[in-house]
Design an enzyme around this catalytic site. Structure first.
Site, PDB file in Angstrom:
ATOM      1  N   GLU A  99      -2.140  -9.013   3.621  1.00 47.43           N
ATOM      2  CA  GLU A  99      -2.197  -9.530   4.995  1.00 47.43           C
ATOM      3  C   GLU A  99      -3.616  -9.702   5.517  1.00 47.43           C
ATOM      4  OE1 GLU A  99      -1.282  -6.606   3.978  1.00 47.43           O
ATOM      5  OE2 GLU A  99      -1.789  -4.992   5.354  1.00 47.43           O
ATOM      6  N   HIS A 141      -3.744  -5.082   0.129  1.00 44.81           N
ATOM      7  CA  HIS A 141      -3.266  -5.609   1.419  1.00 44.81           C
ATOM      8  C   HIS A 141      -3.285  -7.138   1.429  1.00 44.81           C
ATOM      9  CE1 HIS A 141      -2.939  -1.857   3.699  1.00 44.81           C
ATOM     10  NE2 HIS A 141      -3.878  -1.431   2.864  1.00 44.81           N
ATOM     11  N   CYS A 178       0.835  -1.205   0.000  1.00 48.76           N
ATOM     12  CA  CYS A 178       0.000   0.000   0.000  1.00 48.76           C
ATOM     13  C   CYS A 178       0.873   1.260   0.000  1.00 48.76           C
ATOM     14  CB  CYS A 178      -0.997  -0.036   1.159  1.00 48.76           C
ATOM     15  SG  CYS A 178      -2.288   1.182   0.969  1.00 48.76           S
TER      16      CYS A 178
END
Ligand code: XMP
Length: 523
Positions: free
Chosen positions: A182, A180, A92
């Site tokens: 994650e 993202h 990001c």
């Protein structure tokens, strides 16, 4: 394990630079789940770590715009990218920062939030196991465009925003992803992080078992043979594991101390003492309920109560340390405490003062050497070590309980009456969850009592009683949490039992706000 000797950690090590993004700690968790050690450092603290000790660097997300990042921070990132030789992954904001430093243009007006589809334009090992088109999670206001020739465009979003890039700088790979990986909503995010670890040939050896051995080896070399050590035990998992590590290091010279500050849950002291005894940790019990409660009575500020309790704790431990001639004090600090405290995140506001790892007063720190063997572990990792050490289930599955105890579950004015209501109601919440087989499925469950009242009718009489708020949350590490979707009949049972058996209560409510924006404890 201290940062100075982080090189003892088995396998590869990943450094995550935190630019203030809300998901940074999730990146650390995902990497550890993939069996590689990862550590977060706040970007302004980069000078405190030696990048040479790590095998790769991840630049995280941020609420900042690259253009608003201060000059020094841009310069540090430029050095890591242009002069360094560690593989890099930008996520990001980190992706935009890399793009910008390599000569791409930063643009606004290209925001994407939430579920987005990306298309892979150039296949790369980073996307092994991905289809040409996959769902990812975006959360950005700016983006990069006009990529220079040195950057390869790997993927773009359905809105034609640059979604993934690759470059080779100083003979090592540099990646950036706008989304993202994650978060769970990025369907193949874990695979992408796994691929990155594969690309950099990461050695996967982060297993709590190895780490436990590493802690013992390192501390055995560090501590004085025959030294005396004091450890505060509460019966919680962190302090129990810390005490067992202490036992291994100091043997009979370890003095476990259990302070009964009068703010414990019902039956807690007896239960804790007997469980610890079974583990060979016979605690010295200090009975100081009256001393604590008289100092807290009528106080209105929770943070002030924390301070008073912290100070009293330190005084008690200091007296014992002096009397026993102890050289060491062991503390069960874990990684979330370090992260939320300012240990990695100097600019973060102190959310609650317990998170301040330096919570012990300065005067105390100067008197004794403090050992924090769990400071790099998440709670679930501590649980794994506990299993390894044969800690009984009743301790492993016990809900976390704050050091200041029920003093932070009584809000507003602190009175003995409210403390009693809080204790009895909490016992009911726990009992009912156990009866329904739900206790060990939730992170924490307790009752809170404030100053607000509710008119009730008990028998034929009008009464004016307390409102008890029930808080039951699910969480992996306490950093984020959601309220538990407890079946109505269980809530109903809790509510009826509380109002039937505690005369002073006329209303029971259920707290349904997640963390963030709320926190788990009420104050
Ligand atoms: P919050 O309320 O900050 O809590 O979302 C996160 C976790 O920390 C525990 N907690 C404390 N632990 N001293 C402690 O030792 C404290 O003052 C304290 N306050 C919160 C909380 O129970 C939860 O597990």
């Amino acid at each position: 394990m201290t940062r100075e000797n982080i090189t003892n950690i088995p396998g590869s090590r990943i450094l995550i630079v935190d630019y203030g993004g809300q998901y940074t700690h999730l990146i650390a968790r995902r990497i550890r789940e993939l069996e590689v050690y990862s550590e977060i450092v706040f970007y302004r603290d980069l000078n405190r770590v030696n990048i040479e000790d790590y095998d790769a660097v991840i630049l995280s997300g941020s609420h900042l715009s690259v253009k608003s990042l201060d000059e020094d921070a841009v310069e540090t990132a430029r050095k890591i990218l242009m002069d360094g030789d560690k593989p890099l992954l930008g996520i990001c904001f980190g992706h935009q920062l890399i793009g910008y430093l390599l000569g791409a243009k930063l643009s606004t007006g290209c925001s994407e939030y939430g579920r987005t589809t990306v298309e892979i334009l150039n296949s790369d090992a980073l996307f092994n196991g991905w289809s040409n088109s996959e769902v990812v999670w975006m959360s950005h206001g700016e983006c990069i465009e006009d990529l220079p020739d040195s950057i390869t465009l790997l993927a773009e979003s359905e809105n034609k925003v640059v979604a993934a890039i690759k470059a080779v700088v100083n003979n090592r790979v540099v990646y950036g992803v706008q989304f993202h990986p994650e978060v769970h909503h990025t369907v193949k995010g874990r695979r992408l992080l796994d691929n990155f670890l594969g690309i950099i040939n990461a050695k996967r050896a982060w297993r709590t078992e190895n780490y436990y051995r590493c802690i013992i080896d390192e501390l055995s070399r560090e501590v004085t043979k025959n030294g005396v050590a004091v450890v505060g035990v509460s019966g919680g998992i962190d302090s129990t594991v810390t005490a067992l590590i202490g036992k291994k290091l100091f043997g009979d010279k370890l003095i476990p101390v259990f302070v009964d500050h009068g703010l414990l849950r019902e039956g807690e002291r007896e239960l804790v003492v007997s469980s610890l005894e079974k583990l060979g940790l016979n605690p010295l019990v200090i009975d100081v309920g009256e001393r604590f409660i008289s100092k807290l009575e009528d106080s209105t500020d929770c943070e002030e109560r924390r301070r008073v309790i912290g100070e009293e704790f330190a005084r008690i431990f200091s007296e014992i340390i002096e009397k026993e001639g102890a050289e060491y004090f062991l503390q069960g600090t874990t990684y979330p405490d370090v992260i939320e405290s300012g240990g990695t995140h100097k600019a973060a506001s102190v959310i609650k003062s317990h998170h301040n790892v330096g919570g012990l007063p300065e005067w105390f720190r100067g008197r004794v050497k403090i050992l924090e063997p769990l400071r790099l572990l998440y709670k679930d990792e501590v649980r794994e070590i506990a299993r390894l050490l044969g800690v009984p289930r009743e301790i492993i599955e016990r809900h976390p309980f704050p050091g200041p105890g029920l003093a932070v579950r009584v809000t507003g004015v602190f009175t003995r009456g409210k403390l009693d209501v809080c204790r009895r109601a909490s016992k009911i919440v726990e009992d009912v969850l156990r009866e329904y087989g739900l206790y060990s499925r939730v992170w924490q469950a307790f009752a809170v009592v404030g100053d607000d009242k509710w008119v009730g009718v008990k028998g034929d009489a009008r009464s004016h009683g307390y409102i008890v708020t029930v808080r039951i949350v699910e969480s992996v590490d306490g950093m984020t949490a959601d309220y538990s979707k407890i079946p109505y009949d269980v809530l109903d049972e809790i509510s009826r039992r509380i109002t039937n058996s505690i005369q002073e209560v006329t209303m029971v409510t259920y707290a349904i706000t997640s963390k963030p924006p709320s926190t788990i404890e009420p104050c």
